[in-house]
Design an enzyme around this catalytic site. Structure first.
Site, PDB file in Angstrom:
ATOM      1  N   HIS A 308       0.856  -1.199   0.000  1.00 27.14           N
ATOM      2  CA  HIS A 308       0.000   0.000   0.000  1.00 27.14           C
ATOM      3  C   HIS A 308       0.883   1.237   0.000  1.00 27.14           C
ATOM      4  O   HIS A 308       1.941   1.256   0.621  1.00 27.14           O
ATOM      5  CB  HIS A 308      -0.902   0.016   1.248  1.00 27.14           C
ATOM      6  CG  HIS A 308      -2.081   0.905   1.103  1.00 27.14           C
ATOM      7  ND1 HIS A 308      -2.013   2.250   1.367  1.00 27.14           N
ATOM      8  CD2 HIS A 308      -3.335   0.659   0.681  1.00 27.14           C
ATOM      9  CE1 HIS A 308      -3.195   2.795   1.134  1.00 27.14           C
ATOM     10  NE2 HIS A 308      -4.018   1.853   0.715  1.00 27.14           N
ATOM     11  N   ASP A 366      -7.894  -5.480   0.048  1.00 29.92           N
ATOM     12  CA  ASP A 366      -8.349  -6.367  -1.032  1.00 29.92           C
ATOM     13  C   ASP A 366      -7.937  -7.809  -0.840  1.00 29.92           C
ATOM     14  O   ASP A 366      -8.336  -8.678  -1.616  1.00 29.92           O
ATOM     15  CB  ASP A 366      -7.787  -5.858  -2.372  1.00 29.92           C
ATOM     16  CG  ASP A 366      -8.364  -4.499  -2.725  1.00 29.92           C
ATOM     17  OD1 ASP A 366      -7.589  -3.550  -2.909  1.00 29.92           O
ATOM     18  OD2 ASP A 366      -9.600  -4.378  -2.755  1.00 29.92           O
TER      19      ASP A 366
HETATM   20  C1  SDX Z   1      -6.292  -0.067  -2.898  1.00 32.47           C
HETATM   21  O1  SDX Z   1      -4.534   4.483  -2.148  1.00 32.47           O
HETATM   22  C2  SDX Z   1      -5.454   3.831  -1.500  1.00 32.47           C
HETATM   23  O2  SDX Z   1      -5.808   4.188  -0.381  1.00 32.47           O
HETATM   24  C3  SDX Z   1      -6.046   2.648  -2.230  1.00 32.47           C
HETATM   25  C4  SDX Z   1      -7.021   1.797  -1.405  1.00 32.47           C
HETATM   26  C5  SDX Z   1      -8.299   2.550  -1.126  1.00 32.47           C
HETATM   27  O3  SDX Z   1      -8.999   2.156  -0.176  1.00 32.47           O
HETATM   28  O4  SDX Z   1      -8.641   3.460  -1.932  1.00 32.47           O
HETATM   29  O5  SDX Z   1      -6.435   1.402  -0.181  1.00 32.47           O
HETATM   30  C6  SDX Z   1      -7.440   0.543  -2.178  1.00 32.47           C
HETATM   31  O6  SDX Z   1      -6.059   0.246  -4.033  1.00 32.47           O
HETATM   32  C7  SDX Z   1      -5.403  -1.037  -2.138  1.00 32.47           C
HETATM   33  C8  SDX Z   1      -4.177  -1.517  -2.991  1.00 32.47           C
HETATM   34  C9  SDX Z   1      -4.656  -2.630  -3.913  1.00 32.47           C
HETATM   35  N1  SDX Z   1      -3.633  -2.984  -4.893  1.00 32.47           N
HETATM   36  C10 SDX Z   1      -2.950  -4.145  -4.814  1.00 32.47           C
HETATM   37  O7  SDX Z   1      -3.097  -4.967  -3.903  1.00 32.47           O
HETATM   38  C11 SDX Z   1      -2.028  -4.405  -5.990  1.00 32.47           C
HETATM   39  C12 SDX Z   1      -0.664  -4.899  -5.472  1.00 32.47           C
HETATM   40  N2  SDX Z   1      -0.024  -3.833  -4.763  1.00 32.47           N
HETATM   41  C13 SDX Z   1       0.931  -3.007  -5.481  1.00 32.47           C
HETATM   42  O8  SDX Z   1       0.682  -2.837  -6.833  1.00 32.47           O
HETATM   43  C14 SDX Z   1       1.400  -1.793  -4.713  1.00 32.47           C
HETATM   44  O9  SDX Z   1       1.681  -2.206  -3.444  1.00 32.47           O
HETATM   45  C15 SDX Z   1       0.501  -0.583  -4.646  1.00 32.47           C
HETATM   46  C16 SDX Z   1       0.060  -0.115  -5.995  1.00 32.47           C
HETATM   47  C17 SDX Z   1      -0.713  -0.873  -3.816  1.00 32.47           C
HETATM   48  C18 SDX Z   1       1.294   0.537  -3.981  1.00 32.47           C
HETATM   49  O10 SDX Z   1       2.310   0.863  -4.850  1.00 32.47           O
HETATM   50  P1  SDX Z   1       3.360   2.060  -4.492  1.00 32.47           P
HETATM   51  O11 SDX Z   1       2.979   2.774  -3.275  1.00 32.47           O
HETATM   52  O12 SDX Z   1       3.557   2.868  -5.730  1.00 32.47           O
HETATM   53  O13 SDX Z   1       4.635   1.266  -4.091  1.00 32.47           O
HETATM   54  P2  SDX Z   1       5.698   0.747  -5.112  1.00 32.47           P
HETATM   55  O14 SDX Z   1       5.018   0.171  -6.309  1.00 32.47           O
HETATM   56  O15 SDX Z   1       6.691   1.820  -5.316  1.00 32.47           O
HETATM   57  O16 SDX Z   1       6.319  -0.460  -4.270  1.00 32.47           O
HETATM   58  C19 SDX Z   1       7.383  -0.225  -3.373  1.00 32.47           C
HETATM   59  C20 SDX Z   1       8.266  -1.466  -3.519  1.00 32.47           C
HETATM   60  C21 SDX Z   1       8.646  -1.756  -4.969  1.00 32.47           C
HETATM   61  O17 SDX Z   1       9.905  -2.429  -4.942  1.00 32.47           O
HETATM   62  P3  SDX Z   1      11.240  -1.507  -5.241  1.00 32.47           P
HETATM   63  O18 SDX Z   1      11.029  -0.858  -6.587  1.00 32.47           O
HETATM   64  O19 SDX Z   1      11.303  -0.497  -4.105  1.00 32.47           O
HETATM   65  O20 SDX Z   1      12.377  -2.512  -5.218  1.00 32.47           O
HETATM   66  O21 SDX Z   1       7.542  -2.631  -3.069  1.00 32.47           O
HETATM   67  C22 SDX Z   1       7.360  -3.525  -4.162  1.00 32.47           C
HETATM   68  C23 SDX Z   1       7.627  -2.747  -5.438  1.00 32.47           C
HETATM   69  O22 SDX Z   1       8.109  -3.612  -6.455  1.00 32.47           O
HETATM   70  N3  SDX Z   1       5.971  -3.988  -4.102  1.00 32.47           N
HETATM   71  C24 SDX Z   1       5.575  -5.234  -4.285  1.00 32.47           C
HETATM   72  C25 SDX Z   1       4.184  -5.217  -4.086  1.00 32.47           C
HETATM   73  N4  SDX Z   1       3.781  -3.980  -3.808  1.00 32.47           N
HETATM   74  C26 SDX Z   1       4.885  -3.213  -3.823  1.00 32.47           C
HETATM   75  N5  SDX Z   1       6.257  -6.368  -4.593  1.00 32.47           N
HETATM   76  C27 SDX Z   1       5.507  -7.497  -4.714  1.00 32.47           C
HETATM   77  N6  SDX Z   1       4.163  -7.565  -4.525  1.00 32.47           N
HETATM   78  C28 SDX Z   1       3.469  -6.442  -4.217  1.00 32.47           C
HETATM   79  N7  SDX Z   1       2.142  -6.500  -4.045  1.00 32.47           N
END
Ligand code: SDX
Length: 431
Positions: A308, A366
């Site tokens: 998140h 989720d």
């Molecule tokens: C919702 O914003 C909100 O409040 C949204 C929400 C709401 O109520 O409105 O809470 C609802 O959208 C919840 C999130 C649902 N999405 C997912 O579950 C999809 C999987 N999650 C990711 O795509 C990700 O965690 C996000 C999109 C939720 C957050 O992405 P960020 O904040 O842009 O973080 P990032 O992509 O920069 O990740 C930071 C690091 C990265 O690695 P590095 O580049 O630093 O090496 O963490 C890794 C990412 O690769 N990472 C993951 C991961 N999520 C982040 N690695 C593996 N699996 C994951 N799920």
């Protein structure tokens, strides 16, 4: 914002600027950069808005480190335990706990607006039966502005109020109609003697051939899911609604824009993607393979339902959802549900893995919601429409707050331009 005269000094080249700073009631202090371009001729650069406050708000607050979520100051776990969705709608819209009389009047208003214009059923006929329900919701919610001309003038507070009530009241009916259309069953009209969650379950699962009796435990779980998804600060879809609303677009068009944004798998589409991922994993012994893929930078796969932007601790909604999943599956007599077993084992493994620990990746809202919705009988394609239905009150509350903010103006970000500078056109004969 406190009005104490604190400033941040910004020095670059031969320029020094004093930028005002404000302290919120909770969360990080902010630096007001509104004069930065006028006085310093520079922009800030923040793709994805990881360090940018787009507005000031009094509606919802998240402490990502503590794993805390407050609706108008009330903790989400208390609301999930002791309140119910239509009361939470009142709190988000008007800012305070309603008196019994205020709540009764509000819930009567919602109940009286749950039907949609009879002609709207023809809109559904234009879609293929296999259309994703989110595609139908985007279209039909946007089309509401073609039916309710008397609540599209956003400069009129009374029209804004009736549009808000109509949106909250009608979105479950539209979501249920999208589901019924996808399964080829007749639409079921809302009933005024049912509460919000029971009405939605009946509109989805009743058939003309027999009476439908709402299971009170499923209705309570449905209502809790609505409450947990109701609002969440300036997430992507809420920011979309605010940006659309900043141009003066009508409320139905703004909510349709929010639905479109929520559909993405990185946002509200994650509940569908998460259950599909758990099913693809299939058995507990395949979990390590998927955890390895999630950690592999060369593999675009991510653990859906994990991570998140704000929560760097447990998402408090995921905790409540996990408890609810146990209750619902036990009620449905499927407590040994393989998908739930995989989810719990995946969570255990991931939370012990250095990659997830170091990046502070925890289950989000989720991760468990799809398991409950699946147990209730919803197809995965209906998971995000349920999220959209729940979040409509949050979008509307934020939209109302923006329009009531005298500082509000049309949103128009700038850019870091990296393209070609001016050059002359060359006629094709000379290329
Ligand atoms: C919702 O914003 C909100 O409040 C949204 C929400 C709401 O109520 O409105 O809470 C609802 O959208 C919840 C999130 C649902 N999405 C997912 O579950 C999809 C999987 N999650 C990711 O795509 C990700 O965690 C996000 C999109 C939720 C957050 O992405 P960020 O904040 O842009 O973080 P990032 O992509 O920069 O990740 C930071 C690091 C990265 O690695 P590095 O580049 O630093 O090496 O963490 C890794 C990412 O690769 N990472 C993951 C991961 N999520 C982040 N690695 C593996 N699996 C994951 N799920």
């Amino acid at each position: 914002m406190t009005d104490e005269k604190r400033t941040a000094t910004l020095t670059f080249d031969d320029t020094t600027l004093e930028l005002p700073m404000y302290s919120p009631s909770a969360g990080p202090d902010v630096i007001d950069i509104r004069r930065l371009y006028a006085d310093g001729k520079v922009f800030t650069y923040d793709p994805g808005f990881t360090s940018t406050a787009s507005c000031d708000s009094t509606i919802t607050y998240i402490d990502g480190d503590k794993g805390e979520l407050l609706y108008r100051g009330y903790p989400i776990d208390q609301l999930a335990e002791s309140s119910h969705y239509t009361e939470v709608c009142y709190i988000l819209l008007y800012g305070e706990l309603p008196t019994p009389e205020q709540l009764k009047i509000f819930e009567q208003k919602i109940t009286k607006h749950t039907m949609v214009h009879d002609q709207m059923q023809h809109l559904f006929r234009g879609f293929r039966r296999d259309a994703h329900p989110m595609a139908i919701m985007c279209g039909v919610v946007g089309a509401l502005s073609a039916f309710y001309h008397d609540s599209t003038d956003i400069s009129d507070p009374d029209q804004r109020e009736i549009a808000s009530i109509r949106m909250i009241a009608k979105v479950p009916t539209i979501a249920a109609m999208a589901y019924k259309y996808s399964v080829g069953q007749p639409f079921v009209q809302p009933r005024n003697d049912l509460d919000y969650a029971s009405n939605f379950l009946r509109m989805c699962f009743a058939v003309p051939a027999e009476d439908y009796v709402v299971n009170p435990i499923l209705a309570k779980a449905m209502d809790r899911i609505f409450t947990l998804h109701a609002d969440h600060e300036q997430n992507a879809s809420t920011s979309t609604v605010r940006l659309a609303g900043s141009s003066g677009a009508n409320p139905f068009a703004c909510i349709a824009a929010g639905i479109a944004c929520l559909w993405g798998p990185a946002h509200g589409g994650a509940n569908q993607a998460c259950l599909e991922m758990l099913r693809e994993i299939g058995t507990v012994d395949r979990i390590p393979e998927y955890v390895a893929r999630a950690k592999d930078k060369s593999d675009p796969f991510r653990l859906m339902g994990f991570g998140h932007r704000v929560y760097k601790n447990f998402d408090p909604r995921a905790k409540v959802m996990k408890e609810s999943a146990d209750e619902v599956l036990e009620l449905m007599g499927i407590e040994n549900n393989e998908t739930l077993k995989i989810a719990k084992e995946l969570e255990r493994i991931a939370l012990e893995d250095e990659y997830f620990v170091s990046k502070k990746l925890y289950p989000n809202v989720d991760f468990y919601s799809g398991i409950i919705l699946d147990a209730m009988g919803f197809p995965t394609s209906m998971f995000t429409p349920v999220f959209a239905l729940s979040r409509t009150v949050g979008w509307i509350s934020q939209w109302q707050e923006m329009l009531g903010d005298p500082q509000s103006k049309i949103g128009r970000p700038r850019q870091l331009y990296q393209g070609a500078t001016s050059r002359d056109y060359v006629d094709i004969a000379k290329r």
